[in-house]
Design a protein around this motif. Structure first.
Motif, short mmCIF file in Angstrom:
data_model
loop_
_atom_site.label_atom_id
_atom_site.label_comp_id
_atom_site.label_asym_id
_atom_site.label_seq_id
_atom_site.Cartn_x
_atom_site.Cartn_y
_atom_site.Cartn_z
N VAL A 1 -1.07 -8.36 2.83
CA VAL A 1 -1.17 -7.83 1.47
C VAL A 1 -0.31 -8.67 0.53
N SER A 2 0.86 -9.07 1.00
CA SER A 2 1.74 -9.82 0.11
C SER A 2 1.15 -11.21 -0.21
N ILE A 3 0.48 -11.83 0.76
CA ILE A 3 -0.16 -13.14 0.48
C ILE A 3 -1.29 -12.93 -0.53
N GLY A 4 -2.15 -11.92 -0.29
CA GLY A 4 -3.27 -11.66 -1.21
C GLY A 4 -2.76 -11.47 -2.63
N THR A 5 -1.70 -10.66 -2.76
CA THR A 5 -1.14 -10.36 -4.07
C THR A 5 -0.60 -11.64 -4.72
N ARG A 6 0.11 -12.46 -3.94
CA ARG A 6 0.66 -13.71 -4.48
C ARG A 6 -0.43 -14.65 -4.99
N PHE A 7 -1.64 -14.55 -4.39
CA PHE A 7 -2.75 -15.40 -4.84
C PHE A 7 -3.60 -14.71 -5.91
N GLY A 8 -3.10 -13.59 -6.44
CA GLY A 8 -3.77 -12.93 -7.56
C GLY A 8 -5.00 -12.13 -7.15
N LYS A 9 -5.12 -11.77 -5.85
CA LYS A 9 -6.27 -10.97 -5.40
C LYS A 9 -5.76 -9.57 -5.05
N GLU A 10 -6.40 -8.56 -5.63
CA GLU A 10 -5.99 -7.20 -5.29
C GLU A 10 -6.30 -6.97 -3.81
N THR A 11 -5.32 -6.56 -3.04
CA THR A 11 -5.49 -6.44 -1.59
C THR A 11 -4.95 -5.09 -1.11
N VAL A 12 -5.79 -4.38 -0.37
CA VAL A 12 -5.37 -3.08 0.17
C VAL A 12 -5.64 -3.11 1.67
N GLY A 13 -4.65 -2.67 2.46
CA GLY A 13 -4.82 -2.66 3.91
C GLY A 13 -4.78 -1.24 4.47
N PHE A 14 -5.53 -1.01 5.53
CA PHE A 14 -5.48 0.27 6.24
C PHE A 14 -5.06 -0.03 7.67
N ILE A 15 -4.13 0.78 8.19
CA ILE A 15 -3.75 0.62 9.60
C ILE A 15 -4.56 1.66 10.38
N THR A 16 -5.37 1.18 11.31
CA THR A 16 -6.29 2.10 11.99
C THR A 16 -6.16 1.96 13.51
N ARG A 17 -6.42 3.09 14.17
CA ARG A 17 -6.18 3.16 15.60
C ARG A 17 -7.27 2.45 16.42
N MET A 18 -6.87 1.68 17.40
CA MET A 18 -7.82 1.01 18.30
C MET A 18 -7.37 1.27 19.73
N ASP A 19 -7.38 2.59 20.12
CA ASP A 19 -7.05 2.92 21.51
C ASP A 19 -8.33 3.11 22.30
N GLU A 20 -9.26 3.94 21.77
CA GLU A 20 -10.59 3.99 22.40
C GLU A 20 -11.52 3.12 21.56
N PRO A 21 -12.62 2.64 22.14
CA PRO A 21 -13.52 1.77 21.36
C PRO A 21 -14.10 2.53 20.16
N LEU A 22 -14.53 1.78 19.16
CA LEU A 22 -15.16 2.42 18.00
C LEU A 22 -16.62 2.71 18.32
N GLY A 23 -17.04 3.94 18.10
CA GLY A 23 -18.43 4.30 18.37
C GLY A 23 -18.70 4.37 19.87
N TYR A 24 -19.98 4.34 20.21
CA TYR A 24 -20.39 4.44 21.61
C TYR A 24 -20.79 3.08 22.17
#
Ligand code: URA
Length: 441
Positions: free
Chosen positions: A222-245
């Motif tokens: 996010v800090s790199i994106g912001t420094r380059f003038g791009k609005e950047t938003v990050g989400f921290i998401t769980r990857m313990d079980e696979p996504l979907g089936y």
């Protein structure tokens, strides 16, 4: 200063100047700095890290080692999403058409499977005829016509990263926050984006297994994106079980298309709607994240996102009749099932183990030049917390590789555990990171 002295300076823990980094990166791209010196430098960074200023400069040099695509002729705020990679992570496939159907252009340059994680390019290329090797000129034409485009890294995009990444892969220097951040952001900034949404995975099947490391990576990105003038938003998401089936290239295309036609695969749809909502919001087509999420749900409900997906497949030379009727697709030679060893509840599904099982089946690679088997993979029949009876099918898997069947079965039996008590449901999306810091989602 010689290259030798620059490496020594980093080895001893000092920060490098912009000029010193330029000598190294520029020299490497020109072929004047050999692989053995770059390997030593990368290992020094692995142990000593980089300051935020060095990381920004490192990203800038990698970005400008190639072309930066100019998409200013395409109207609207162009927004992409990047995921740090997981198992069953097909989110780009439903997400890009959903966001494009909401009126936000999505230029996406994606990667192939890496280690145990799958790659968007391999998934798309499992659609008969689909091409991801478009030229930059055609990339610009497709996004102007359709509002979305998905291709692979061309030789013009961040060539320093392309060369360095191959070296990191064989020198055990991948799992290093400034190197990952520079690598990801140099490619994303080269695509012609105005804003970026990041899905930083955490847990068993992620490159960063602890939340603390995932947060540090999200903050660096996010800090790199912001420094380059791009609005950047990050989400921290769980990857313990696979996504979907679905795990495996064609399996994941089918699941994505079904989601776009209204099938509710809860974790896939939750992530698609939240990341999509953020993209629609950053793309100025919604006044808030919640409004963006509602627009995404609507684009699935009214069929406009599915229609956009079919148009994308056709425009990038794929045959949409396979999406409409997946039963036409060539099946693997072997399809086997794995059953529950006892009555109870699914306690855990180890995504790391299933990611490696995917490689054994032929859905991923152990060498960069290896071909993948598009239909190979795993279809889970249960997710964590589901009740099961002894002998009931928990997963099925497919492969052309006769020799892989027994090993895959053993691995899946090990990966899916059954417990007497129902496990506590886990949150999928843990926190949000933007230029103001980290907060719980
Ligand atoms: N993905 C990238 O593009 N680069 C990295 O270094 C790690 C994941």
């Amino acid at each position: 200063m010689t290259i030798n002295e620059i490496i020594r300076k980093k080895r001893d823990g000092a920060a490098l100047t912009a000029d010193e980094l330029q000598r190294l990166i520029g020299g490497y791209v020109q072929g004047e700095v050999p692989d053995y010196q770059m390997s030593a430098f990368l290992m020094a960074v692995y142990f000593r890290g980089m300051t935020p200023e060095e990381t920004v400069e490192f990203t800038r040099l990698m970005l400008h080692s190639g072309d930066v695509v100019d998409l200013s002729a395409v109207p609207g705020v162009k927004v992409d999403k990047h995921s740090t990679g997981g198992v069953g992570d097909k989110i780009s496939l439903p997400l890009a058409p959903v966001v494009a159907a909401c009126g936000v252009p999505v230029p996406m340059i994606s990667g192939r499977g890496l280690g145990h994680t799958g790659g968007t390019l391999d998934k798309l290329e499992s659609i008969p005829g689909f091409r991801t090797d478009l030229s930059i000129e055609e990339y610009k034409r497709v996004i102007a016509e359709l509002g979305l485009v998905l291709i692979g890294q061309t030789k013009e995009i961040a060539p320093a990263d392309k060369k360095m990444y191959a070296l990191r892969d064989v020198t055990s220097t991948v799992e290093c926050i400034p190197l990952i951040a520079g690598s990801i952001m140099s490619k994303k900034l080269a695509e012609g984006i105005d804003a970026l949404v990041l899905d930083v995975k955490t847990g068993r099947g992620a490159f960063m297994s602890t939340e603390e490391r995932s947060r540090a990576l999200a903050e660096a990105l996010v800090s790199i994106g912001t420094r380059f003038g791009k609005e950047t938003v990050g989400f921290i998401t769980r990857m313990d079980e696979p996504l979907g089936y679905a795990i495996g290239n064609w399996n994941e295309v089918v699941e994505s298309a079904e989601c776009l036609q209204g099938r509710d695969v809860p974790d896939v749809m939750e992530l698609t709607v939240v990341l999509g909502g953020a993209m629609v919001w950053l793309g100025r087509k919604a006044g808030s994240l919640e409004e963006g999420m509602e627009r995404c749900r609507q684009a699935v409900k009214d069929g406009s996102a599915y229609d956009r997906f079919l148009r994308l497949v056709r425009r990038q030379y794929g045959d949409p009749s396979y999406i409409v009727d997946p039963s036409k697709y060539r099946r693997s030679r072997h399809t086997e099932t794995v059953s529950a060893p006892a009555d109870g509840y699914i306690g855990s599904i180890d995504s790391l183990e299933l990611g490696f099982t995917g490689i054994v089946l032929g859905a991923g690679r152990t060498r960069v030049d290896e071909a993948v088997e598009p239909a190979a993979g795993i279809l889970l029949r249960k997710k964590c917390g589901d009740p099961v009876r002894k002998g009931e099918t928990v997963a099925e898997f497919s492969t052309d590789r006769t020799a892989a069947v027994d090993e895959a079965k053993r691995r899946i039996e090990r990966a899916v555990t059954v417990t007497p008590a129902r496990p506590e449901p886990q949150k999928l999306i843990l926190s949000v990171v933007d230029k103001n810091g980290v907060r719980p989602y």
